[in-house]
Design a protein around this motif. Structure first.
Motif, mmCIF file in Angstrom:
data_model
loop_
_atom_site.group_PDB
_atom_site.id
_atom_site.type_symbol
_atom_site.label_atom_id
_atom_site.label_comp_id
_atom_site.label_asym_id
_atom_site.label_seq_id
_atom_site.Cartn_x
_atom_site.Cartn_y
_atom_site.Cartn_z
ATOM 1 N N SER A 368 36.930 -8.800 53.021
ATOM 2 C CA SER A 368 36.767 -10.235 52.750
ATOM 3 C C SER A 368 36.977 -11.056 54.019
ATOM 4 O O SER A 368 36.296 -12.059 54.245
ATOM 5 N N GLN A 369 37.898 -10.613 54.869
ATOM 6 C CA GLN A 369 38.164 -11.339 56.105
ATOM 7 C C GLN A 369 37.042 -11.149 57.133
ATOM 8 O O GLN A 369 36.706 -12.064 57.883
ATOM 9 N N VAL A 370 36.442 -9.949 57.153
ATOM 10 C CA VAL A 370 35.310 -9.710 58.053
ATOM 11 C C VAL A 370 34.114 -10.559 57.605
ATOM 12 O O VAL A 370 33.406 -11.142 58.441
ATOM 13 N N ILE A 371 33.900 -10.692 56.284
ATOM 14 C CA ILE A 371 32.838 -11.565 55.770
ATOM 15 C C ILE A 371 33.076 -13.003 56.221
ATOM 16 O O ILE A 371 32.158 -13.698 56.660
ATOM 17 N N LEU A 372 34.329 -13.448 56.149
ATOM 18 C CA LEU A 372 34.678 -14.797 56.613
ATOM 19 C C LEU A 372 34.339 -14.973 58.084
ATOM 20 O O LEU A 372 33.790 -16.001 58.501
ATOM 21 N N SER A 373 34.663 -13.967 58.876
ATOM 22 C CA SER A 373 34.400 -14.033 60.310
ATOM 23 C C SER A 373 32.903 -14.160 60.581
ATOM 24 O O SER A 373 32.480 -14.886 61.470
ATOM 25 N N LEU A 374 32.088 -13.454 59.779
ATOM 26 C CA LEU A 374 30.636 -13.496 59.961
ATOM 27 C C LEU A 374 30.060 -14.880 59.641
ATOM 28 O O LEU A 374 29.005 -15.244 60.135
ATOM 29 N N GLN A 375 30.751 -15.656 58.811
ATOM 30 C CA GLN A 375 30.266 -17.001 58.455
ATOM 31 C C GLN A 375 30.644 -18.052 59.496
ATOM 32 O O GLN A 375 30.114 -19.164 59.478
ATOM 33 N N ALA A 410 32.928 -20.309 70.602
ATOM 34 C CA ALA A 410 31.840 -19.991 69.668
ATOM 35 C C ALA A 410 31.099 -18.734 70.123
ATOM 36 O O ALA A 410 30.753 -17.872 69.299
ATOM 37 N N SER A 411 30.877 -18.612 71.434
ATOM 38 C CA SER A 411 30.165 -17.442 71.988
ATOM 39 C C SER A 411 30.958 -16.159 71.763
ATOM 40 O O SER A 411 30.388 -15.120 71.410
ATOM 41 N N ILE A 412 32.283 -16.236 71.971
ATOM 42 C CA ILE A 412 33.144 -15.058 71.759
ATOM 43 C C ILE A 412 33.059 -14.608 70.302
ATOM 44 O O ILE A 412 32.844 -13.425 70.008
ATOM 45 N N ILE A 413 33.211 -15.564 69.388
ATOM 46 C CA ILE A 413 33.205 -15.238 67.962
ATOM 47 C C ILE A 413 31.856 -14.663 67.536
ATOM 48 O O ILE A 413 31.786 -13.623 66.874
ATOM 49 N N VAL A 414 30.764 -15.324 67.955
ATOM 50 C CA VAL A 414 29.427 -14.862 67.568
ATOM 51 C C VAL A 414 29.120 -13.502 68.194
ATOM 52 O O VAL A 414 28.539 -12.624 67.543
ATOM 53 N N SER A 415 29.531 -13.295 69.449
ATOM 54 C CA SER A 415 29.278 -12.013 70.130
ATOM 55 C C SER A 415 30.032 -10.871 69.452
ATOM 56 O O SER A 415 29.472 -9.790 69.233
ATOM 57 N N LEU A 416 31.304 -11.099 69.128
ATOM 58 C CA LEU A 416 32.090 -10.077 68.423
ATOM 59 C C LEU A 416 31.456 -9.734 67.076
ATOM 60 O O LEU A 416 31.357 -8.567 66.699
ATOM 61 N N LYS A 419 28.238 -7.701 67.516
ATOM 62 C CA LYS A 419 28.537 -6.291 67.798
ATOM 63 C C LYS A 419 28.969 -5.575 66.522
ATOM 64 O O LYS A 419 28.535 -4.444 66.254
ATOM 65 N N LEU A 420 29.809 -6.228 65.743
ATOM 66 C CA LEU A 420 30.277 -5.623 64.491
ATOM 67 C C LEU A 420 29.104 -5.347 63.542
ATOM 68 O O LEU A 420 28.994 -4.251 62.985
ATOM 69 N N VAL A 421 28.222 -6.341 63.376
ATOM 70 C CA VAL A 421 27.066 -6.178 62.485
ATOM 71 C C VAL A 421 26.160 -5.046 62.977
ATOM 72 O O VAL A 421 25.707 -4.205 62.197
#
Length: 622
Positions: A368-375, A410-416, A419-421
């Motif tokens: 659930s937390q990884v889904i949150l991160s993706l949003q 924003a770039s760090i979060i989107v890049s991480l 990579k995860l996706v």
């Protein structure tokens, strides 16, 4: 324009408290409601997993996440204070209807994922403290709907007091846990040095970021700051920004303390004793008493867990209400909204527990937390655009340095997340017995979301460039006309669109009327926000258009012409006839747009419809 959280909007007055501590106290509160999202049960799962597997190593991720959260929440508060719009409302005014529907859907997924974590966390806490089976405990969590209804009816200050009391319970519980655990302080300090041991640590780290910087909190904070009534002068807004930053700093640092305490507790107990696989909250609770040697440790742990789940559930409902009203302009009763949101979270939780048993709840929490991160990207990027916009923020836009730091975050979060996706999809494709299904479903969905992300990143930049090239400076008007000796036309309407066509239209109008006539310059704002909100719209393009119209008036007035202006909102073929028929005009003069192809056809259609709706002559100037 509907106010954000209308039932409590500007319900807390700060004006009668002039200075000092009482003034600051009047502003404190919104950030505490936001901070509970940073210490909800989802955080516990990621923090316990991180601490037990990697000891103190990932403490720096918590610190970095907290600093990110502080900046982003202060941007969210700034948007609400300055524009009196929440993030969902600002998005609705900026993007087209299809894009807003997608952003709304993604925000709802984030809220449902967050609610799933809260449902599981509270249920686990009830199960651990009272011995009630987990499935029944999940169903009990529906009852907190009525608690929210009671609190919202008592006013926002009562709700804030309730949340602060729960936060205090969580904080005190972990102060005692730390005393029992006796962590190694030198290792705690070493944990603040950035390092990622392996890919498993990256997955946990992204989960921690997702659990810490939460998308629904950005919507929530931009609305909650509007519960304060203060002086709307530049000095009053500046003071409100300062006090809300103090509020955010205190509240989010408390949240950091709680998260760090959970991770340190897991590191000092489980990791230290070689128990690297403790990721379930239930396991953590079970092992605390034998390791720490006191029965109070697991009891305090369960009490804090229930407090965290209960406080988060209240704010999650408010966020859901803000998102629904902001994006869809659709309002339902908070308790109905709460039940719908809760059922969306309960149904998957019940299904998973029935099929796989109670042992997978920890994995479900981390997911659930990884889904949150993706949003996150879909909330952060619009927010940065909005608070960087000079016209939207009326001079309270963020500095270039803050913009750069915000875009880096924003770039760090989107890049991480990217990579995860990529890693997850690659793993699924390699291990799947039928990869063609994934190629036809998951891969296009991922590419579609990536395309949407690129759109919301670059759309405002393109719009600004377009407005600069389209908007016609009044100083570039080529006014070359020969006034006739006798003018019978006394009241002339001129449609302007800030393109090169304006020069021809104005020249012809002045030729017809000379210096003796009265001229009214009409411009219609056609943005998405203008179509939806009309005169209440507050977006970048409207502000620019209004400014240009006044510049036209000022420059032409200096040349001796009598000029009035009319700014309309919506479809030109509907708005212009309304202005014309309500006024006392002799003729309407319009210049061609200078468009080609499809836009020529569209313009022709507008003129054709408009011609039949007005009762005066229409002169088209090419």
């Amino acid at each position: 324009m509907t106010k954000s959280l209308e039932e409590v909007n500007q319900s807390v007055s700060t004006e009668h408290k002039k200075t000092g501590f009482r003034k600051i106290l009047a502003f404190l509160g919104p950030a505490y409601l936001v901070s509970v999202g940073y210490m909800d049960p989802g955080n516990w799962a990621t923090d316990i997993a991180g601490g037990s597997q990697f000891g103190y190593t990932l403490l720096w991720v918590l610190l970095m996440s907290n600093l990110m959260a502080l900046l982003l929440q202060s941007l969210s508060a700034r948007l609400g204070i300055v524009t009196q719009r929440d993030l969902a409302q600002a998005s609705r005014e900026t993007y087209s209807k299809p894009i807003n529907y997608i952003l709304y859907f993604l925000a709802e997924i984030a809220i449902a994922a967050c609610d799933l974590a809260e449902v599981l966390g509270m249920a686990i806490g009830i199960n651990l403290l009272f011995g009630i089976p987990l499935l029944e405990a999940v169903l009990i969590t529906v009852l907190d709907t009525f608690l929210l209804l009671f609190l919202i009816n008592k006013g926002i200050r009562k709700m804030e007091a309730f949340i602060i009391a729960l936060v205090a319970i969580i904080g005190f519980s972990f102060i005692f846990e730390m005393i029992f655990a006796e962590p190694e302080m030198h290792k705690v300090l070493e944990g603040l040095i950035p390092s990622i041991p392996n890919s498993a640590a990256l997955y946990i780290a992204i989960g921690i970021i997702g659990a810490t910087v939460m998308p629904h909190n950005l919507y929530l904070h931009s609305s909650l700051v509007q519960t304060r009534k203060f002086d709307r002068t530049p000095a009053g807004i500046k003071q409100a920004l300062k006090y809300n930053f103090i509020d955010s700093t205190i509240a989010l640092n408390l949240a950091f303390f709680v998260n760090a305490a959970i991770l340190i507790l897991a590191a000092a107990t489980f990791h230290k004793n070689g128990m690297y696989e403790v990721a379930e909250i239930q396991d953590a609770h079970q092992f605390l008493e034998p390791i720490l040697g006191t029965k109070w440790a697991p009891a305090l742990f369960a009490i804090a867990l229930i407090a965290a789940g209960q406080s988060s559930t209240v704010t999650g409902t408010l966020a859901g209400q803000i998102v629904m009203e902001g994006y869809l302009h659709f309002r339902i009763q908070p308790w109905v909204r709460r039940i719908i949101t809760r059922l969306i979270a309960i149904i998957p939780a019940v299904i998973v527990i029935l099929i796989y048993g109670e042992s997978v709840t920890g994995k479900l929490l981390i997911l659930s937390q990884v889904i949150l991160s993706l949003q996150l990207g879909f909330a952060i990027i619009p927010l940065i655009h909005f608070v960087s916009d000079k016209s939207k923020m009326n001079g309270f836009h963020i500095s270039k340095l803050t913009q750069v730091v915000s875009w880096i975050i924003a770039s760090i979060i989107v890049s991480l997340n990217a990579k995860l996706v990529y890693d997850e999809i690659t793993s699924w494709l390699e291990n799947s017995e039928n990869p063609i299904v994934l190629w036809l479903t998951v891969v296009p969905l991922a590419l579609g979301l990536f395309a949407l992300l690129l759109y919301i990143v670059f759309k405002p930049f393109i719009a600004k460039v377009k407005s600069k090239t389209l908007n016609h400076s009044p100083h570039n008007l080529q006014l070359q006309f020969t006034p006739k000796e006798s003018q019978s036309i006394k009241n002339i309407a001129v449609s302007v669109d800030f393109s090169n066509a304006d020069s021809a239209a104005l020249n012809k109008a002045f030729e017809l009327g000379g210096l003796q006539a009265q001229y009214t310059l009409i411009h219609v704002v056609e943005t998405v926000g203008a179509l939806m909100y009309g005169v209440h719209v507050h977006d970048h393009e409207t502000t620019i258009d209004e400014k240009l119209l006044l510049e036209y008036k000022e420059m032409l007035s200096e040349k001796g012409f009598s000029i009035e202006t009319e700014l309309g909102f919506g479809k030109p073929n509907a708005v212009i006839p309304k202005i014309i028929n309500e006024g006392n005009f002799d003729i309407l003069v319009m210049g061609t747009h200078g468009h080609t192809g499809l836009k020529d056809i569209l313009f022709g259609t507008t003129v054709d419809k408009l011609r039949h709706k007005i009762s005066i002559p229409l002169l088209i100037v090419k």
